[in-house]
Design an enzyme around this catalytic site. Structure first.
Site, PDB file in Angstrom:
ATOM      1  N   GLY A 180      -6.845  -1.334  12.106  1.00 52.86           N
ATOM      2  CA  GLY A 180      -6.177  -2.350  12.975  1.00 52.86           C
ATOM      3  C   GLY A 180      -6.863  -3.648  13.209  1.00 52.86           C
ATOM      4  O   GLY A 180      -8.153  -3.719  12.451  1.00 52.86           O
ATOM      5  N   SER A 181      -6.659  -4.086  14.429  1.00 56.44           N
ATOM      6  CA  SER A 181      -7.444  -5.167  14.655  1.00 56.44           C
ATOM      7  C   SER A 181      -8.823  -4.914  15.346  1.00 56.44           C
ATOM      8  O   SER A 181      -9.016  -3.506  15.887  1.00 56.44           O
ATOM      9  CB  SER A 181      -6.604  -5.907  16.016  1.00 56.44           C
ATOM     10  OG  SER A 181      -6.193  -5.229  17.021  1.00 56.44           O
ATOM     11  N   GLU A 231     -11.628   0.600  10.281  1.00 59.72           N
ATOM     12  CA  GLU A 231     -11.269  -0.266   9.220  1.00 59.72           C
ATOM     13  C   GLU A 231     -10.665  -1.247  10.119  1.00 59.72           C
ATOM     14  O   GLU A 231      -9.356  -1.364  10.302  1.00 59.72           O
ATOM     15  CB  GLU A 231     -10.217   0.196   8.074  1.00 59.72           C
ATOM     16  CG  GLU A 231     -11.034   1.400   7.365  1.00 59.72           C
ATOM     17  CD  GLU A 231     -11.797   0.949   6.429  1.00 59.72           C
ATOM     18  OE1 GLU A 231     -11.943  -0.364   6.385  1.00 59.72           O
ATOM     19  OE2 GLU A 231     -12.350   1.635   5.793  1.00 59.72           O
ATOM     20  N   CYS A 264      -5.595  -7.651   5.556  1.00 62.66           N
ATOM     21  CA  CYS A 264      -6.895  -7.639   6.159  1.00 62.66           C
ATOM     22  C   CYS A 264      -7.928  -8.362   5.392  1.00 62.66           C
ATOM     23  O   CYS A 264      -9.016  -9.368   5.800  1.00 62.66           O
ATOM     24  CB  CYS A 264      -7.475  -6.405   6.472  1.00 62.66           C
ATOM     25  SG  CYS A 264      -7.424  -5.403   5.023  1.00 62.66           S
ATOM     26  N   GLY A 266     -10.148  -1.492  17.927  1.00 60.70           N
ATOM     27  CA  GLY A 266     -11.258  -0.718  17.415  1.00 60.70           C
ATOM     28  C   GLY A 266     -12.470  -0.781  18.733  1.00 60.70           C
ATOM     29  O   GLY A 266     -13.018   0.314  19.059  1.00 60.70           O
TER      30      GLY A 266
HETATM   31  P1  NAD Z   1      -3.206  -3.575  15.829  1.00 62.85           P
HETATM   32  O1  NAD Z   1      -4.531  -3.278  15.981  1.00 62.85           O
HETATM   33  O2  NAD Z   1      -2.280  -4.158  16.493  1.00 62.85           O
HETATM   34  O3  NAD Z   1      -2.575  -2.156  15.554  1.00 62.85           O
HETATM   35  C1  NAD Z   1      -3.075  -1.201  14.657  1.00 62.85           C
HETATM   36  C2  NAD Z   1      -2.659   0.331  15.183  1.00 62.85           C
HETATM   37  O4  NAD Z   1      -3.461   0.647  16.038  1.00 62.85           O
HETATM   38  C3  NAD Z   1      -1.102   0.579  15.442  1.00 62.85           C
HETATM   39  O5  NAD Z   1      -0.964   1.813  15.048  1.00 62.85           O
HETATM   40  C4  NAD Z   1      -1.261   0.453  16.849  1.00 62.85           C
HETATM   41  O6  NAD Z   1      -0.207   1.256  17.636  1.00 62.85           O
HETATM   42  C5  NAD Z   1      -2.627   1.202  17.350  1.00 62.85           C
HETATM   43  N1  NAD Z   1      -3.360   0.674  18.413  1.00 62.85           N
HETATM   44  C6  NAD Z   1      -3.445  -0.297  19.035  1.00 62.85           C
HETATM   45  N2  NAD Z   1      -4.071  -0.288  20.210  1.00 62.85           N
HETATM   46  C7  NAD Z   1      -4.842   1.201  20.247  1.00 62.85           C
HETATM   47  C8  NAD Z   1      -5.558   1.962  21.127  1.00 62.85           C
HETATM   48  N3  NAD Z   1      -6.008   1.458  22.285  1.00 62.85           N
HETATM   49  N4  NAD Z   1      -5.422   3.143  21.030  1.00 62.85           N
HETATM   50  C9  NAD Z   1      -4.926   3.856  19.790  1.00 62.85           C
HETATM   51  N5  NAD Z   1      -4.152   3.108  19.119  1.00 62.85           N
HETATM   52  C10 NAD Z   1      -4.027   1.700  19.023  1.00 62.85           C
HETATM   53  O7  NAD Z   1      -3.222  -4.066  14.242  1.00 62.85           O
HETATM   54  P2  NAD Z   1      -1.594  -4.560  13.582  1.00 62.85           P
HETATM   55  O8  NAD Z   1      -1.329  -5.864  13.967  1.00 62.85           O
HETATM   56  O9  NAD Z   1      -0.713  -3.469  13.168  1.00 62.85           O
HETATM   57  O10 NAD Z   1      -2.479  -4.895  12.146  1.00 62.85           O
HETATM   58  C11 NAD Z   1      -3.171  -5.981  11.781  1.00 62.85           C
HETATM   59  C12 NAD Z   1      -4.625  -5.801  11.941  1.00 62.85           C
HETATM   60  O11 NAD Z   1      -5.053  -4.770  11.068  1.00 62.85           O
HETATM   61  C13 NAD Z   1      -5.564  -7.000  11.565  1.00 62.85           C
HETATM   62  O12 NAD Z   1      -6.693  -7.446  12.286  1.00 62.85           O
HETATM   63  C14 NAD Z   1      -6.236  -6.574  10.255  1.00 62.85           C
HETATM   64  O13 NAD Z   1      -7.168  -7.405   9.572  1.00 62.85           O
HETATM   65  C15 NAD Z   1      -6.312  -5.184  10.538  1.00 62.85           C
HETATM   66  N6  NAD Z   1      -6.213  -4.474   9.170  1.00 62.85           N
HETATM   67  C16 NAD Z   1      -7.470  -3.890   8.765  1.00 62.85           C
HETATM   68  C17 NAD Z   1      -7.515  -3.230   7.578  1.00 62.85           C
HETATM   69  C18 NAD Z   1      -8.658  -2.646   6.884  1.00 62.85           C
HETATM   70  O14 NAD Z   1      -8.792  -1.940   5.955  1.00 62.85           O
HETATM   71  N7  NAD Z   1     -10.021  -3.234   7.296  1.00 62.85           N
HETATM   72  C19 NAD Z   1      -6.462  -2.903   6.876  1.00 62.85           C
HETATM   73  C20 NAD Z   1      -5.215  -3.460   7.472  1.00 62.85           C
HETATM   74  C21 NAD Z   1      -5.068  -4.040   8.587  1.00 62.85           C
END
Ligand code: NAD
Length: 513
Positions: free
Chosen positions: A246-247, A268, A302, A251
């Site tokens: 995720g974002s 990731e 991503c 992380g």
């Molecule tokens: P997001 O960070 O909003 O959410 C990702 C996941 O994390 C969701 O399931 C969300 O519910 C969970 N989450 C959020 N905050 C959390 C916390 N505090 N504790 C536990 N879980 C939590 O991201 P998004 O909008 O779904 O996706 C887009 C982002 O993901 C972009 O920044 C993109 O670059 C990144 N991404 C990275 C990769 C990679 O492999 N590097 C792959 C896909 C997406």
């Protein structure tokens, strides 16, 4: 849903059997922010499709408990036998490739070709994992002591918590799950709250594969909900590894919490991917690669190309080609023939794109094309034309990942400046160079070149194959998933020394007594 041609039942998703009370968008609206229900929307029209129950604290606790219990037996199943369930999953995914692809299009908004490509990626990683199930090799090292053998063995780790993002709702899950299962781990998956139906479909297919392979289906658990549900996995000591995609802000919250309990984390996170274009580049090939990487998936990968660093001698010619190609891109309902760019996921993404373009203008950027919203799909559906902006400098907005189709073009005169600009962002996921100059290509790949986890030559930044390790450096989190030796993150290593002599020599020649 039928209007869009998607029938989740074809995927074997039986909502009632899974405790889901389906409601169509014509049903009475659920209470917004309700703790117990999660609405699935499609970004194509903004309509609500179904609701699924959000997992409560008790649900998450019970899911972890079931996964931990299942682990006790699963870890003793020989790895090649564990591969059988993943092989069956690959067969089911192949049979349902089209259905699952349609569901991905429906929930994430990507065009069917890309959605089916994502399902193919799942099939590929399953095949890789089946082969891996016979190759979880440890090393044998020469012991310094006579009559001794020194070796490493790899063992299952435990329960793996998988937290995934909306934009690759199925592939990222499969990278983790296929590998974790053959490694002998059990999985609790918390998918994105934006894509609960694809998650339900994958979970159902995997449990079917388990049952048909004679395996305890409790090896896989699904919990649904927002960040709060993910946080329960993060904080639970029974979860040996938290694999979070995720974002960067996500992380930043997750990593210290897992570290505080001495758990393992595989991150990731976001990227801000750049490509350097040298004067010798094949501009036709470059333009094609750039359009796919920058505008494909509506800029919501991503690995999306966000920064193009072009030599001053070729920048005008390249931007002219890109502008022409961008103006021909068909943006619209991804199910429609010929559409290459679907919707943004939601209003938040649309607002972020507008804010970034406005800031780029303040910073002296010149909009080449795009950025405007395309109306007519519904008030809650956000379609935009991919944008190209020429920037005088790499300002803060360029160094930030805006999860939308904005390509910033920067100009350089000497190669060292190009590399410096390329690396001068906090993220480090994917990168590329377009050149026919071998020395420039090698310099880009060398230790003093790109600082990213992925560095390509004459290929865009997106669209990685599963055979290599996938992931990035710096704020991208340092994790590696998918191919190569990424499996090691899902296992624990033991070093074994075996004495088959009658003596007891000590290491380092120590005499004791
Ligand atoms: P997001 O960070 O909003 O959410 C990702 C996941 O994390 C969701 O399931 C969300 O519910 C969970 N989450 C959020 N905050 C959390 C916390 N505090 N504790 C536990 N879980 C939590 O991201 P998004 O909008 O779904 O996706 C887009 C982002 O993901 C972009 O920044 C993109 O670059 C990144 N991404 C990275 C990769 C990679 O492999 N590097 C792959 C896909 C997406």
């Amino acid at each position: 849903m039928r209007r869009l041609g998607v029938q989740p039942q074809a995927l074997g998703v039986q909502p009632q059997a899974l405790g889901v009370q389906p409601q169509t968008s014509s049903s009475p609206p659920t209470e917004e922010g309700s703790r117990t229900e999660l609405s699935a929307h499609t970004p194509i029209t903004g309509e609500r499709l179904l609701t699924v129950p959000a997992s409560t604290a008790e649900d998450v606790d019970a899911a972890i408990d079931r996964a931990a219990t299942a682990f006790r037996d699963w870890r003793t199943v020989p790895a090649p036998a564990r591969g059988a369930v993943v092989r069956r999953l690959a067969e089911l995914l192949t049979a349902h490739k089209r259905d699952l692809g349609e569901l991905v299009t429906l929930e994430a908004g990507k065009i069917p070709a890309e959605a089916e490509g994502e399902v193919q990626e799942m099939i590929d990683i399953c095949e890789f994992a089946v082969g891996l199930s016979r190759q979880l090799y440890g090393r044998t090292m020469p012991s310094e002591r006579p009559g001794h053998r020194l070796m490493e063995t790899w063992h299952p780790l435990g329960v793996v918590g998988v937290i995934s993002a909306f934009n690759f709702p199925v592939a990222v899950w499969s990278w983790n799950t296929a590998v974790a299962l053959v490694c002998g781990d059990t999985v609790v998956w918390k998918p994105s709250e934006q894509t609960p139906l694809t998650a339900l479909a994958c979970h159902t297919l995997l449990r079917k594969a388990a049952v048909e392979s004679g395996v305890d289906p409790e090896v896989h658990q699904l919990v649904q909900g927002s960040a709060e549900v993910g946080a329960r996995l993060v904080d639970d000591e029974r979860v040996a590894l938290v694999s979070a995609t995720g974002s960067v802000p996500m992380g930043r919250t997750v990593a210290p919490r897992v570290a505080a309990r001495f758990g393992r984390c595989l991150l990731e996170l976001g990227g801000n991917n750049g490509a350097v274009v040298t004067p010798s580049a094949d501009l036709e090939l470059t333009a094609r690669a750039v359009v796919f990487s920058a505008a494909g998936t509506a800029g919501q990968r991503c690995t999306t190309l966000r920064r193009l660093i072009v030599h001053e001698d070729v920048v005008d010619a390249l931007v002219e080609r890109l502008e022409k190609a961008y103006r021909q891109l068909r943006v619209g309902n991804p199910f429609d023939e010929g559409v290459l760019v679907g919707p943004l996921i939601n209003n938040r993404a649309y607002t972020a794109m507008g804010a970034a373009l406005a800031q780029a203008g303040v910073d002296g950027g010149e909009l080449v094309c795009g950025g405007e919203r395309i109306e007519g799909f519904g008030d809650e559906a956000y379609y935009v034309r991919p944008a190209i902006v020429r920037m005088p400098a790499q300002t803060a907005v360029v160094r930030t990942e805006t999860f939308a189709p904005i390509l910033y073009v920067l100009t350089y005169t000497d190669f060292d400046t190009a590399i410096a600009l390329h690396n001068e962002v906090p993220q480090g996921l994917s990168s590329a160079i377009f050149t026919t100059d071998q020395r420039a290509a090698e310099r880009f790949l060398a230790a003093s070149g790109s600082d990213c986890g992925i560095a390509n030559v004459n290929i865009g930044t997106s669209g990685a194959e599963i055979g290599g390790a996938f992931g990035g450096e710096k704020q991208t989190g340092g994790g590696r998933e998918s191919g190569s030796d990424s499996w090691k993150a899902y296992m624990r290593r033991a070093t074994n020394t075996i004495n088959f002599s009658d003596e007891l020599p000590l290491a380092q020649g120590i005499e004791f007594g």
